[in-house]
Design a protein around this motif. Structure first.
Motif, PDB file in Angstrom:
ATOM      1  N   GLU A  79      38.437  48.226 103.269  1.00 17.60           N
ATOM      2  CA  GLU A  79      37.598  47.078 102.939  1.00 17.60           C
ATOM      3  C   GLU A  79      38.146  46.424 101.672  1.00 17.60           C
ATOM      4  OE1 GLU A  79      32.941  46.110 101.646  1.00 17.60           O
ATOM      5  OE2 GLU A  79      33.567  48.170 102.138  1.00 17.60           O
ATOM      6  N   HIS A  80      38.299  45.114 101.706  1.00 13.71           N
ATOM      7  CA  HIS A  80      38.749  44.372 100.532  1.00 13.71           C
ATOM      8  C   HIS A  80      37.527  44.008  99.709  1.00 13.71           C
ATOM      9  CE1 HIS A  80      40.954  40.622  98.767  1.00 13.71           C
ATOM     10  NE2 HIS A  80      41.057  41.672  97.959  1.00 13.71           N
ATOM     11  N   LEU A  81      37.334  44.698  98.578  1.00 11.42           N
ATOM     12  CA  LEU A  81      36.127  44.507  97.781  1.00 11.42           C
ATOM     13  C   LEU A  81      36.172  43.229  96.951  1.00 11.42           C
ATOM     14  CD1 LEU A  81      35.343  48.123  96.521  1.00 11.42           C
ATOM     15  CD2 LEU A  81      34.443  46.941  98.537  1.00 11.42           C
ATOM     16  N   THR A  82      37.314  42.962  96.322  1.00 12.29           N
ATOM     17  CA  THR A  82      37.375  41.779  95.468  1.00 12.29           C
ATOM     18  C   THR A  82      38.808  41.463  95.075  1.00 12.29           C
ATOM     19  OG1 THR A  82      36.391  40.725  93.517  1.00 12.29           O
ATOM     20  CG2 THR A  82      37.169  42.977  93.248  1.00 12.29           C
ATOM     21  N   ASN A  83      39.013  40.236  94.646  1.00 12.54           N
ATOM     22  CA  ASN A  83      40.268  39.811  94.035  1.00 12.54           C
ATOM     23  C   ASN A  83      39.945  39.063  92.745  1.00 12.54           C
ATOM     24  OD1 ASN A  83      42.112  37.062  93.831  1.00 12.54           O
ATOM     25  ND2 ASN A  83      43.333  38.907  94.144  1.00 12.54           N
ATOM     26  N   ILE A  84      40.632  39.426  91.658  1.00 13.07           N
ATOM     27  CA  ILE A  84      40.481  38.739  90.377  1.00 13.07           C
ATOM     28  C   ILE A  84      41.777  37.985  90.111  1.00 13.07           C
ATOM     29  CG2 ILE A  84      39.916  38.956  87.936  1.00 13.07           C
ATOM     30  CD1 ILE A  84      37.720  39.986  89.797  1.00 13.07           C
ATOM     31  N   PRO A  85      41.766  36.650  90.211  1.00 12.82           N
ATOM     32  CA  PRO A  85      43.002  35.880  90.013  1.00 12.82           C
ATOM     33  C   PRO A  85      43.516  36.011  88.579  1.00 12.82           C
ATOM     34  CG  PRO A  85      41.296  34.551  91.074  1.00 12.82           C
ATOM     35  CD  PRO A  85      40.623  35.794  90.556  1.00 12.82           C
ATOM     36  N   LYS A 120      33.432  46.715  92.453  1.00 17.14           N
ATOM     37  CA  LYS A 120      33.232  45.481  93.208  1.00 17.14           C
ATOM     38  C   LYS A 120      33.254  44.250  92.295  1.00 17.14           C
ATOM     39  CE  LYS A 120      30.465  47.532  96.928  1.00 17.14           C
ATOM     40  NZ  LYS A 120      29.160  47.490  97.649  1.00 17.14           N
ATOM     41  N   LYS A 121      33.016  44.479  91.003  1.00 16.54           N
ATOM     42  CA  LYS A 121      32.965  43.360  90.065  1.00 16.54           C
ATOM     43  C   LYS A 121      33.664  43.729  88.752  1.00 16.54           C
ATOM     44  CE  LYS A 121      28.629  41.415  91.851  1.00 16.54           C
ATOM     45  NZ  LYS A 121      27.245  40.998  91.514  1.00 16.54           N
ATOM     46  N   GLY A 468      46.942  38.245  91.772  1.00 19.16           N
ATOM     47  CA  GLY A 468      46.040  38.888  90.827  1.00 19.16           C
ATOM     48  C   GLY A 468      45.694  40.312  91.183  1.00 19.16           C
ATOM     49  N   PHE A 469      44.522  40.734  90.759  1.00 26.18           N
ATOM     50  CA  PHE A 469      44.080  42.132  90.792  1.00 26.18           C
ATOM     51  C   PHE A 469      43.157  42.340  91.995  1.00 26.18           C
ATOM     52  CE2 PHE A 469      41.115  45.446  89.004  1.00 26.18           C
ATOM     53  CZ  PHE A 469      42.045  46.459  88.801  1.00 26.18           C
ATOM     54  N   ASP A 470      43.548  43.235  92.907  1.00 26.62           N
ATOM     55  CA  ASP A 470      42.755  43.524  94.104  1.00 26.62           C
ATOM     56  C   ASP A 470      42.147  44.916  94.030  1.00 26.62           C
ATOM     57  OD1 ASP A 470      43.122  41.213  95.933  1.00 26.62           O
ATOM     58  OD2 ASP A 470      45.245  41.763  95.800  1.00 26.62           O
ATOM     59  N   VAL A 471      40.937  45.047  94.574  1.00 24.78           N
ATOM     60  CA  VAL A 471      40.282  46.354  94.699  1.00 24.78           C
ATOM     61  C   VAL A 471      39.984  46.588  96.170  1.00 24.78           C
ATOM     62  CG1 VAL A 471      38.400  47.837  93.951  1.00 24.78           C
ATOM     63  CG2 VAL A 471      39.220  46.020  92.435  1.00 24.78           C
ATOM     64  N   LEU A 472      40.408  47.749  96.673  1.00 25.24           N
ATOM     65  CA  LEU A 472      40.229  48.121  98.066  1.00 25.24           C
ATOM     66  C   LEU A 472      39.439  49.417  98.161  1.00 25.24           C
ATOM     67  CD1 LEU A 472      43.947  47.651  99.250  1.00 25.24           C
ATOM     68  CD2 LEU A 472      42.145  45.918  99.203  1.00 25.24           C
TER      69      LEU A 472
END
Length: 500
Positions: A79-85, A120-121, A468-472
């Motif tokens: 699951e792709h939780l978030t991306n921080i550009p 997630k944030k 940027g920064f991805d969280v999976l």
């Protein structure tokens, strides 16, 4: 050093017209300058491809053979939780390190600190402007370490590019105090021969030893002349980091001649990089072992005496490996995965033309005991999905996922995305999960994708060069037991004993 330590502070600074103009100008022009041609991690320049190749890419997207431009796709168990550009630091994103609730992200323009208490944030805690590629990054206690492998006018964070042919130019290691995560302080600089492309920590109670990897010497460079067949060892006292200094330069490739005793490369071994140093080293302190990925050679060495590492075994692959890039041990310390960075990370090498064995991982078993241990090749692993000819893709930085009784790792493949794969059977590795984006462009090869993908305390974190920064989040019965393992600190090139 310029510190952007929270969004309100940044807006306030940028709101002052005169200061804003100067700061923004400096920020946007502070790009990396390579002191030497780098067959390791290539520049982010776009390369044109033929009209037929562009047409093939578009056809593949239309047919669904590859994802659309910038389209996110992944296996069902990710699951792709978030991306921080990117924010204040527009340069190339590079490596990652972790400590407690924080992630530290390198960037060719400096580094960024994230609070990942809520994966997630993630929240940005600080952004530090300190140009100098690659800004390879690691942390230990209250200290943060940053590699500079571009020729600079001085050791400050306000330095400018300067030719390596000038004696006054500086490259090496920078040390920061991060006891206050919102306000990192630059406390020490150590110049090293040929700079610091990457570095590896060997932490002890009172001191931190730093193994500095660098390469590509030239007779024209006053501080980087051949033979350059070893690594710099820096000793950093924890209580007095300002006293950090080089304490040794162990020769890893002794031999006759001007270039030492490493792989001679072409024309003797066509397509293989000549060994003039190491690209990356991974240490396993619990076993007093290290594995070195050294351009044309892979090495295994003992670090019982951290100031004087001793080579145990050395291997070459002059058929399928072009550039030995990085290494990862398994938990039992009876295997090493070496990566080959074919094309320097800036080429499209995950296609049918290149095939499954080049630009891949090489899995080696460690057999024997003590100083008589040897590296024995077993197989190659490469992601099983072909990428477009406009996507740079090759094996890059990864880490173990701590599951008892199994050898599983997560790994970055640039625009090939993030792969989770199992090498418990050294001769039959297999992918079990993936995440990727479609090509950045269909018109040419533009460097992007995941530089580093690491597992830390239940989540996968990826530093994408461009995005940027991805969280999976990985949910799979084969990897779920790893969620019970929690670390207080992780530098993947200093592999922990996950179950001690």
């Amino acid at each position: 050093m310029t510190l952007f330590n929270d969004p309100r502070t940044r807006r306030r600074r940028l709101g002052v017209a005169a200061a804003a103009a100067g700061l923004l100008s400096a920020l946007l022009t502070a790009g990396p300058a390579m002191a030497t041609p780098d067959p390791g991690d290539g520049p982010a320049a776009s390369k044109e491809v033929s009209k037929s190749a562009r047409a093939e890419v578009r056809e593949a997207i239309e047919s669904g053979a590859i994802p659309g431009q910038d389209e996110v796709v992944h296996s069902d168990n990710i699951e792709h939780l978030t991306n921080i550009p990117k924010d204040a630091l527009p340069g190339t994103n590079s490596d990652l390190a972790f400590q407690g609730r924080y992630a530290f992200a390198g960037n060719y323009d400096g580094f960024r600190i994230f609070d990942i208490k809520n994966p997630k944030k993630p929240r940005t805690v600080a952004q530090v402007l300190c140009p100098g590629s690659q800004n390879d990054i690691s942390v230990s206690g209250d200290l943060l370490f940053l590699s500079t492998d571009s020729s600079r006018s001085d050791s400050s964070c306000n330095s400018t590019t300067q030719p390596a042919t000038e004696k006054s130019s500086w490259e090496g290691m920078k040390v920061f105090d991060i006891s206050d995560k919102r306000n990192p302080k630059y406390v020490a600089a150590v110049e090293t021969a040929c700079g610091s492309h990457t570095h590896t920590l060997v932490p002890e109670r009172r001191n931190v030893y730093v193994y500095v990897s660098s390469y590509s010497p030239s007779a024209a460079y006053p501080d980087c002349r051949p033979p350059h067949d070893g690594i710099s060892v820096i000793k950093v006292p924890r209580n007095a980091p300002e006293r950090a200094a080089v304490v040794d330069f162990p020769v890893l490739f002794p031999g006759e001649g001007p270039d030492g005793g490493g792989n001679p490369g072409g024309p003797t071994n066509p397509g293989v990089s000549k060994t003039t140093g190491c690209h990356d080293i991974t240490v396993l302190p619990s076993e007093d072992l290290a594995a070195g990925a050294c351009m044309g050679d892979g090495i295994l060495f003992s670090i019982k005496d951290p100031e004087r590492p001793k080579v145990i075994d050395r291997v070459q692959d002059n058929v399928n490996f072009a550039f030995w890039h990085s290494a990862t041990f398994n938990q039992k310390a009876n295997k090493v995965v070496f990566t080959d960075e074919l094309g320097g990370g800036g080429a499209a090498t995950c296609n049918a033309e290149i095939g499954p064995d080049r630009g891949a991982d090489g899995i080696y078993d460690i057999v024997g005991r003590g100083d008589h241990r040897e590296l024995v090749f077993r197989s190659y692993f490469k992601i099983p999905r072909h990428q477009a000819d406009t996507e740079n893709c090759v094996a890059h930085n990864g880490s173990l996922i701590p599951v008892k009784g199994r050898d599983i790792m997560v790994q970055a493949w640039y625009q090939g995305g993030v792969s989770v794969w199992d090498f418990t059977d050294s001769e039959r590795p297999k992918e079990i999960a993936f995440f990727e984006r479609g090509p950045l462009t269909t018109d040419g090869v533009t460097t992007g994708g995941s530089w580093s993908a690491y597992y830390y305390n239940g989540y996968i974190y990826s530093n994408d060069i461009a995005k940027g920064f991805d969280v999976l989040k990985l949910s799979d019965r084969r990897t779920d037991p790893a969620k019970r393992v929690h670390l207080s600190e992780l530098n993947t090139q200093t592999q922990p004993d996950y179950f001690d």
